[in-house]
Design a protein around this motif. Structure first.
Motif, PDB file in Angstrom:
ATOM      1  N   LEU A  53       3.182 -13.919  71.962  1.00 31.05           N
ATOM      2  CA  LEU A  53       3.066 -12.650  71.238  1.00 31.05           C
ATOM      3  C   LEU A  53       2.378 -11.642  72.137  1.00 31.05           C
ATOM      4  O   LEU A  53       1.231 -11.853  72.548  1.00 31.05           O
ATOM      5  CB  LEU A  53       2.268 -12.829  69.949  1.00 31.05           C
ATOM      6  CG  LEU A  53       2.779 -13.887  68.958  1.00 31.05           C
ATOM      7  CD1 LEU A  53       1.849 -13.973  67.755  1.00 31.05           C
ATOM      8  CD2 LEU A  53       4.191 -13.572  68.518  1.00 31.05           C
ATOM      9  N   TYR A  80       7.753 -12.267  72.002  1.00 31.70           N
ATOM     10  CA  TYR A  80       7.861 -11.284  70.929  1.00 31.70           C
ATOM     11  C   TYR A  80       6.965 -10.105  71.286  1.00 31.70           C
ATOM     12  O   TYR A  80       5.748 -10.243  71.387  1.00 31.70           O
ATOM     13  CB  TYR A  80       7.421 -11.879  69.598  1.00 31.70           C
ATOM     14  CG  TYR A  80       8.418 -12.846  68.999  1.00 31.70           C
ATOM     15  CD1 TYR A  80       9.410 -12.389  68.128  1.00 31.70           C
ATOM     16  CD2 TYR A  80       8.374 -14.207  69.304  1.00 31.70           C
ATOM     17  CE1 TYR A  80      10.327 -13.272  67.568  1.00 31.70           C
ATOM     18  CE2 TYR A  80       9.280 -15.100  68.755  1.00 31.70           C
ATOM     19  CZ  TYR A  80      10.262 -14.616  67.892  1.00 31.70           C
ATOM     20  OH  TYR A  80      11.173 -15.500  67.348  1.00 31.70           O
ATOM     21  N   LEU A  82       5.200  -6.878  70.155  1.00 32.09           N
ATOM     22  CA  LEU A  82       4.751  -6.315  68.884  1.00 32.09           C
ATOM     23  C   LEU A  82       4.556  -4.812  69.014  1.00 32.09           C
ATOM     24  O   LEU A  82       3.761  -4.356  69.851  1.00 32.09           O
ATOM     25  CB  LEU A  82       3.446  -6.972  68.438  1.00 32.09           C
ATOM     26  CG  LEU A  82       3.531  -8.317  67.696  1.00 32.09           C
ATOM     27  CD1 LEU A  82       4.225  -9.389  68.525  1.00 32.09           C
ATOM     28  CD2 LEU A  82       2.134  -8.784  67.284  1.00 32.09           C
ATOM     29  N   ILE A  84       2.719  -2.725  67.706  1.00 28.69           N
ATOM     30  CA  ILE A  84       1.532  -2.661  66.860  1.00 28.69           C
ATOM     31  C   ILE A  84       0.608  -1.514  67.252  1.00 28.69           C
ATOM     32  O   ILE A  84      -0.343  -1.196  66.557  1.00 28.69           O
ATOM     33  CB  ILE A  84       0.780  -4.015  66.930  1.00 28.69           C
ATOM     34  CG1 ILE A  84      -0.225  -4.163  65.782  1.00 28.69           C
ATOM     35  CG2 ILE A  84       0.107  -4.202  68.278  1.00 28.69           C
ATOM     36  CD1 ILE A  84      -0.809  -5.559  65.672  1.00 28.69           C
ATOM     37  N   TYR A 108      11.695  -8.395  69.481  1.00 28.63           N
ATOM     38  CA  TYR A 108      10.815  -7.322  69.037  1.00 28.63           C
ATOM     39  C   TYR A 108      10.427  -7.520  67.578  1.00 28.63           C
ATOM     40  O   TYR A 108      11.225  -7.976  66.756  1.00 28.63           O
ATOM     41  CB  TYR A 108      11.501  -5.961  69.218  1.00 28.63           C
ATOM     42  CG  TYR A 108      11.841  -5.650  70.655  1.00 28.63           C
ATOM     43  CD1 TYR A 108      10.925  -4.995  71.464  1.00 28.63           C
ATOM     44  CD2 TYR A 108      13.060  -6.052  71.195  1.00 28.63           C
ATOM     45  CE1 TYR A 108      11.229  -4.718  72.795  1.00 28.63           C
ATOM     46  CE2 TYR A 108      13.366  -5.790  72.527  1.00 28.63           C
ATOM     47  CZ  TYR A 108      12.453  -5.126  73.310  1.00 28.63           C
ATOM     48  OH  TYR A 108      12.742  -4.866  74.627  1.00 28.63           O
ATOM     49  N   ILE A 109       9.187  -7.172  67.281  1.00 30.12           N
ATOM     50  CA  ILE A 109       8.715  -7.157  65.894  1.00 30.12           C
ATOM     51  C   ILE A 109       8.166  -5.760  65.626  1.00 30.12           C
ATOM     52  O   ILE A 109       7.187  -5.329  66.247  1.00 30.12           O
ATOM     53  CB  ILE A 109       7.630  -8.210  65.634  1.00 30.12           C
ATOM     54  CG1 ILE A 109       8.142  -9.622  65.966  1.00 30.12           C
ATOM     55  CG2 ILE A 109       7.163  -8.159  64.180  1.00 30.12           C
ATOM     56  CD1 ILE A 109       7.100 -10.707  65.802  1.00 30.12           C
ATOM     57  N   ASN A 110       8.817  -5.050  64.706  1.00 28.35           N
ATOM     58  CA  ASN A 110       8.397  -3.705  64.321  1.00 28.35           C
ATOM     59  C   ASN A 110       7.843  -3.708  62.912  1.00 28.35           C
ATOM     60  O   ASN A 110       8.109  -4.625  62.115  1.00 28.35           O
ATOM     61  CB  ASN A 110       9.587  -2.742  64.415  1.00 28.35           C
ATOM     62  CG  ASN A 110      10.105  -2.613  65.829  1.00 28.35           C
ATOM     63  OD1 ASN A 110       9.388  -2.196  66.730  1.00 28.35           O
ATOM     64  ND2 ASN A 110      11.373  -2.995  66.030  1.00 28.35           N
ATOM     65  N   ASP A 111       7.078  -2.708  62.607  1.00 25.26           N
ATOM     66  CA  ASP A 111       6.499  -2.561  61.269  1.00 25.26           C
ATOM     67  C   ASP A 111       7.614  -2.630  60.215  1.00 25.26           C
ATOM     68  O   ASP A 111       8.563  -1.854  60.251  1.00 25.26           O
ATOM     69  CB  ASP A 111       5.761  -1.223  61.185  1.00 25.26           C
ATOM     70  CG  ASP A 111       4.981  -1.070  59.895  1.00 25.26           C
ATOM     71  OD1 ASP A 111       5.148  -1.897  58.988  1.00 25.26           O
ATOM     72  OD2 ASP A 111       4.201  -0.098  59.799  1.00 25.26           O
ATOM     73  N   TYR A 115       9.399 -11.378  59.044  1.00 25.86           N
ATOM     74  CA  TYR A 115       8.691 -12.187  60.033  1.00 25.86           C
ATOM     75  C   TYR A 115       9.623 -13.254  60.601  1.00 25.86           C
ATOM     76  O   TYR A 115      10.409 -13.852  59.867  1.00 25.86           O
ATOM     77  CB  TYR A 115       7.474 -12.870  59.405  1.00 25.86           C
ATOM     78  CG  TYR A 115       6.427 -11.913  58.896  1.00 25.86           C
ATOM     79  CD1 TYR A 115       6.181 -10.710  59.542  1.00 25.86           C
ATOM     80  CD2 TYR A 115       5.675 -12.223  57.769  1.00 25.86           C
ATOM     81  CE1 TYR A 115       5.219  -9.830  59.076  1.00 25.86           C
ATOM     82  CE2 TYR A 115       4.711 -11.356  57.302  1.00 25.86           C
ATOM     83  CZ  TYR A 115       4.491 -10.158  57.947  1.00 25.86           C
ATOM     84  OH  TYR A 115       3.546  -9.286  57.483  1.00 25.86           O
ATOM     85  N   ILE A 129      -2.031 -10.172  72.393  1.00 26.98           N
ATOM     86  CA  ILE A 129      -1.771  -8.946  71.633  1.00 26.98           C
ATOM     87  C   ILE A 129      -2.768  -7.844  71.995  1.00 26.98           C
ATOM     88  O   ILE A 129      -2.389  -6.743  72.382  1.00 26.98           O
ATOM     89  CB  ILE A 129      -1.812  -9.228  70.115  1.00 26.98           C
ATOM     90  CG1 ILE A 129      -0.812 -10.344  69.748  1.00 26.98           C
ATOM     91  CG2 ILE A 129      -1.499  -7.958  69.323  1.00 26.98           C
ATOM     92  CD1 ILE A 129      -0.924 -10.832  68.322  1.00 26.98           C
ATOM     93  N   TRP A 143       0.679  -5.546  59.560  1.00 27.02           N
ATOM     94  CA  TRP A 143       0.123  -6.344  60.642  1.00 27.02           C
ATOM     95  C   TRP A 143      -1.007  -7.241  60.166  1.00 27.02           C
ATOM     96  O   TRP A 143      -1.197  -8.351  60.700  1.00 27.02           O
ATOM     97  CB  TRP A 143      -0.341  -5.431  61.773  1.00 27.02           C
ATOM     98  CG  TRP A 143       0.798  -4.699  62.411  1.00 27.02           C
ATOM     99  CD1 TRP A 143       1.035  -3.361  62.406  1.00 27.02           C
ATOM    100  CD2 TRP A 143       1.897  -5.291  63.129  1.00 27.02           C
ATOM    101  NE1 TRP A 143       2.198  -3.068  63.074  1.00 27.02           N
ATOM    102  CE2 TRP A 143       2.757  -4.234  63.532  1.00 27.02           C
ATOM    103  CE3 TRP A 143       2.242  -6.595  63.465  1.00 27.02           C
ATOM    104  CZ2 TRP A 143       3.920  -4.464  64.242  1.00 27.02           C
ATOM    105  CZ3 TRP A 143       3.406  -6.816  64.185  1.00 27.02           C
ATOM    106  CH2 TRP A 143       4.231  -5.774  64.572  1.00 27.02           C
ATOM    107  N   PHE A 146       0.830 -10.037  58.902  1.00 33.22           N
ATOM    108  CA  PHE A 146       1.436 -10.799  59.998  1.00 33.22           C
ATOM    109  C   PHE A 146       0.415 -11.747  60.630  1.00 33.22           C
ATOM    110  O   PHE A 146       0.717 -12.912  60.915  1.00 33.22           O
ATOM    111  CB  PHE A 146       1.998  -9.850  61.060  1.00 33.22           C
ATOM    112  CG  PHE A 146       2.586 -10.554  62.246  1.00 33.22           C
ATOM    113  CD1 PHE A 146       3.820 -11.193  62.142  1.00 33.22           C
ATOM    114  CD2 PHE A 146       1.922 -10.594  63.467  1.00 33.22           C
ATOM    115  CE1 PHE A 146       4.369 -11.857  63.231  1.00 33.22           C
ATOM    116  CE2 PHE A 146       2.467 -11.249  64.556  1.00 33.22           C
ATOM    117  CZ  PHE A 146       3.690 -11.886  64.438  1.00 33.22           C
TER     118      PHE A 146
END
Length: 509
Positions: A53, A80, A82, A84, A108-111, A115, A129, A143, A146
């Motif tokens: 992450l 991944y 983030l 964030i 990619y992990i976006n708002d 999950y 992170i 988040w 998350f």
């Protein structure tokens, strides 16, 4: 070893860059290489898949560089990224381009995104992170949820780079534990971070390891700090090697005062530890019921008894000219006559070095005004409960440290607050956190052993500060050596005494 503030860490990084002719990216890759070496050594070819992450700051850059190294080693890495934070570092951008070119899978992990399941992607997750760069709490509900989701997944291994993400290395008014990644292992760079020594963060930091990334020591040497980590290097500089032509008179005369009916074991343990640490001569003062016990179990000591059979009613203040140090309180109880005897003794004793433990501290808690009668540089050795009786409770570990510093400064005394990382508070407001010891030492009598050790060192001519530092280090190291042969679960206080000699051998090397 110094424990630095956030700004000091940043300054040391920059000094390294400016004076070693390397770039921030090269320093990042050096840090990643140290993490890579640790991971490869730790897993010993058993690691096949990893989830990483990555935030978009410098810590994320460390993570991406690490991912490339792991991939080159043949480990399947799924990254991944983030989204964030809006802050994107140049180190992250540079390394991301390398990752894309190299062909490592990047997701990619976006708002608001669902999950990921992380199914079949590995049972090890690497947290890169935030690192130390977080300067405000995570407030975005997505988040926060998350982080909770990651913690609930209960990965077998969660390895955080530098610090677990969400953790501040300096005090914040609101400590929001649910917004911190729970790590099993933390790989931190160059110096330990203050929260590593707090019980409050144990479940988030896990086991932590120091990785040397090559800072210039001449820079940190001149940094002014108040917090320190007691390591082997600092202890080796304190230790005094014995000269050939010496005799017992060169190593001091100590007096231990304590014990009551049913609690003579405390005095036995303290006295044995005091002898093993190297004192030249030791006397003990106990109730008369303890005479045969002490004389039989420890023939090396001089035994003097109180007029009372079952408890101490008078503490000698005469004929102490040959005594260098007095340790008092182990198993002494709180009989009213004993309490009055201690009060009388403290009011009359103005010069003798004192180490006060156990019920000696509890008696002071009932009569806090007696603290003003303590000779300067007296050493108190409470555990958490004894200290809370003395000075009340605290909201968090930061406040606890403020309290022990306050007492040390106000009364010009040392406080050795026993625990997983025993912390020593000095009269000038410094804090020293111990590096040795293990949970197996959480056993009855362990504190009595420590009091005997510190009393013995003080009697030999070590300063109060040196006696505290060397004492807690040897105490913990002896427990560590005992645990290697006996396991943590089976250690008893007497085992700690048995390994004092081997601890000295380790220190000399």
């Amino acid at each position: 070893m110094k424990i630095l503030s956030l700004n000091q860490i940043k300054d040391a990084d920059q000094y390294c860059i400016d004076n070693e002719d390397i770039s921030s990216i090269e320093l990042m890759e050096r840090a990643a290489r140290k993490c890579y070496d640790w991971i490869i050594n730790f897993f010993d070819k058993k690691l096949k898949k990893v989830i990483l992450l990555a935030g978009r700051g410098k810590n994320g850059g460390d993570g991406l560089s690490l991912a490339k190294m792991l991939s080159e080693h043949g480990i399947i890495v799924t990254i991944y990224e983030l989204n964030i934070s809006n802050n994107i570092s140049k180190e992250f951008i540079f390394t991301k381009k390398k990752i894309i070119k190299y062909g490592i899978e990047l997701k990619y992990i976006n708002d608001g995104d669902p999950y990921p399941s992380f199914k079949n992607e590995g049972d090890c997750i690497i947290d890169a992170i935030f690192g130390i760069g977080l300067n405000r709490p995570i407030n975005n509900p997505y988040w926060i949820s998350f982080f909770h989701f990651i913690n609930e997944k209960k990965f077998k291994y969660v390895i955080s780079i530098d610090v677990p993400s969400g953790l501040f290395i300096e005090e914040k008014k609101d400590i929001l534990y649910k917004r911190i990644i729970k790590s099993t292992h933390t790989l931190t760079f160059q110096v330990p971070k203050l929260p590593f020594f707090f019980p409050d963060y144990e479940d988030y930091i896990g086991k932590w390891f120091l990785l040397d990334i090559g800072w210039k020591e001449e820079y940190t040497h001149h940094m002014s700090v108040k917090n320190f980590f007691i390591d082997k290097k600092s202890i080796h500089s304190i230790y005094k090697k014995r000269k050939k032509f010496t005799h017992k008179g060169n190593y001091g005369h100590g007096l231990l005062i304590g014990g009551k009916y049913g609690m003579m074991g405390s005095m036995v343990l303290s006295a044995k530890a005091c002898l093993r640490i190297g004192i030249g001569k030791l006397s003990v003062y106990v109730p008369s019921c303890g005479y045969q016990i002490i004389q039989t179990l420890i023939p090396e000591v001089i035994v003097v008894t109180d007029p009372k059979k079952y408890f101490i009613s008078k503490i000698p203040t005469q004929n102490l000219s040959s005594v260098n140090t007095i340790g008092i309180g182990m198993g002494i109880g709180k009989n009213p006559e004993t309490s009055f005897a201690l009060e009388t003794f403290l009011k009359k004793n103005k010069k003798k070095s004192l180490v006060i433990d156990a019920d000696g501290i509890n008696i002071l808690s009932d009569r806090v005004e007696l603290l003003s009668y303590l000779p300067e540089e007296t050493i108190l050795t409470p555990h958490y409960r004894e200290f809370s009786r003395l000075y009340g409770t605290w909201i968090n570990d930061y406040q606890k440290l403020d309290k022990i510093k306050e007492i040390s400064i106000r009364y010009t005394i040392y406080i050795v607050l026993k625990g997983a990382h025993t912390v020593i508070s000095t009269p000038d407001g410094e804090l020293y956190f111990n590096s040795t010891g293990n949970p197996g030492m959480s056993t009855a009598g362990s504190g009595d052993v420590l009091t005997g050790i510190i009393t013995g060192l003080l009697s030999q001519g070590y300063s109060p500060k040196e006696s505290c530092l060397l004492g807690v280090y040897i105490h913990g190291l002896s427990g560590d050596l005992a645990s290697m042969e006996k396991t943590e679960e089976s250690i008893i206080a007497g085992d700690i005494i048995d390994y004092i000699g081997k601890s000295y051998q380790k220190i000399r090397k």
